[in-house]
Design an enzyme around this catalytic site. Structure first.
Site, PDB file in Angstrom:
ATOM      1  N   GLU A  77      40.089 162.868  51.532  1.00 49.99           N
ATOM      2  CA  GLU A  77      41.083 163.653  50.801  1.00 49.99           C
ATOM      3  C   GLU A  77      42.270 163.965  51.713  1.00 49.99           C
ATOM      4  OE1 GLU A  77      41.284 167.910  48.346  1.00 49.99           O
ATOM      5  OE2 GLU A  77      39.590 167.508  49.672  1.00 49.99           O
ATOM      6  N   LYS A 110      45.226 165.565  41.857  1.00 48.64           N
ATOM      7  CA  LYS A 110      44.165 166.547  41.675  1.00 48.64           C
ATOM      8  C   LYS A 110      44.531 167.525  40.562  1.00 48.64           C
ATOM      9  CE  LYS A 110      41.109 169.401  44.577  1.00 48.64           C
ATOM     10  NZ  LYS A 110      40.905 169.895  45.958  1.00 48.64           N
ATOM     11  N   CYS A 150      37.467 165.887  45.642  1.00 43.42           N
ATOM     12  CA  CYS A 150      36.783 167.095  46.085  1.00 43.42           C
ATOM     13  C   CYS A 150      36.152 167.837  44.914  1.00 43.42           C
ATOM     14  CB  CYS A 150      37.745 167.972  46.892  1.00 43.42           C
ATOM     15  SG  CYS A 150      36.916 169.152  47.996  1.00 43.42           S
TER      16      CYS A 150
END
Length: 325
Positions: free
Chosen positions: A43, A133, A167
């Site tokens: 990430e 994200k 994540c």
């Protein structure tokens, strides 16, 4: 037929995009020499995860926070302006699929907002998908804007169908299901998380989705933080392991195939049989025969969220991200 894959958890040069690019390209070449056809990076690898956000005091450290954010903004990737060209060239040169986490700057609209983005680059150098994200976690919301579902896609590659969530998006059941419903073979989870709880989550996803799961954080020690990093000694203990990495490969329906690679600044390799994913869904296919669409239904709005719409009198101009197939 087995395919070799690679997961790099080597540290970036934090807040130095050009130097981190060099590290990434070297890792691609290293993995290609080992016969890998896909490589995954953590990430926000370009130019590093903003770890300082978990260590600064709200309000009290505002000056330092502003300084670090400005440096991150200057070293973020502008995809629309060709910021991934070097990475695309490396992917094509080595015939490698690259899944890269990065800090993306939106130069087309605000010119300032950053996003936590994962990009999938094909072995021919084409950008197959770009996903921002959806929900930055806790203090991450002071760094990154909210993504949309335009990149919530699984893409076809020569080694199978690849999708990715970043994540804690992997804790979002509907986001996971959106990928399961696209015949996913390889689920990639670049992250900053690590440890036993995260490993348990990856095992659950492999069982739930009937897919291979690839995940890694960045293996990072305080000694990896550049000497000129602002207030370095204030934020990091000299002998500290900041993140152990814990790169892992989990088999469809569960069971660790490789890793976790703990406190090793290296590359984890594994050989995948992509057909094993579809075979694993014989008894449990949550997007198919086990899904009960007569009771449950998920709707995903993939339209890109545009901040502004211009009408110049002759035709409409919309500023937004290029549509990904």
């Amino acid at each position: 037929m087995d395919t070799r894959i690679a997961i790099s958890q080597k540290p970036p040069v934090l807040l130095d995009l050009e130097a981190t690019y060099e590290h990434a390209i070297a890792s691609i070449a290293e993995a290609a020499a080992e016969g890998a056809k896909l490589i995954v990076f953590p990430e926000a690898y370009l130019p590093g995860y903003p770890i300082w956000i978990w260590r600064l005091r709200p309000g009290g450290d505002m000056t330092l926070a502003n300084s670090l954010h400005a440096k991150l903004r200057r070293n973020s990737v502008d995809i629309s302006a060709g910021g991934l060209d070097r990475l695309r060239e490396a992917a094509a040169q080595h015939g490698m699929i690259v899944v890269m986490g990065l800090n993306e700057i939106d130069s087309q609209r605000s010119g300032s907002t950053l996003y936590n983005t994962v990009v999938t680059i094909g072995s021919d150098g084409s950008i197959l998908n770009s996903h921002r994200k959806l929900m930055p976690t806790n203090p991450e919301r002071m760094v990154w804007g909210f993504g949309d579902a335009s990149g919530l896609r699984v893409v076809e590659t020569p080694i199978g169908r690849v999708g990715s969530l970043i994540c804690w998006e992997s804790y979002m059941p509907l986001a996971r299901f959106a990928l399961y419903a696209q015949n996913i073979d390889i689920y990639v989870a670049p992250t900053w998380d690590s440890g036993e709880t995260w490993l348990t989550t990856m095992k659950h996803i492999a069982r739930e989705g009937g897919c291979w799961v690839l995940s890694t954080a960045t293996a990072l020690e305080a000694i990896d933080i550049p000497e000129d990093f602002p207030d370095r000694s204030k934020l990091f203990a000299e002998d500290e392991w900041i993140n152990p990495g814990d790169a892992v490969v989990v088999k469809p329906f569960g069971g660790v195939a490789a890793g976790p690679l703990h406190r090793v600044k290296g590359i984890l390799y594994a050989d995948l049989d992509v057909d094993a994913a579809r075979a694993a869904r014989r008894s449990l296919d949550v997007a198919g025969h086990y899904g009960r669409p007569d009771i449950f239904r998920l709707e995903v709005d993939r339209k890109a969220r545009l901040a502004v719409h211009f009408d110049d009198g002759t035709h409409d101009l919309e500023l937004g991200r290029p549509h990904m197939p």
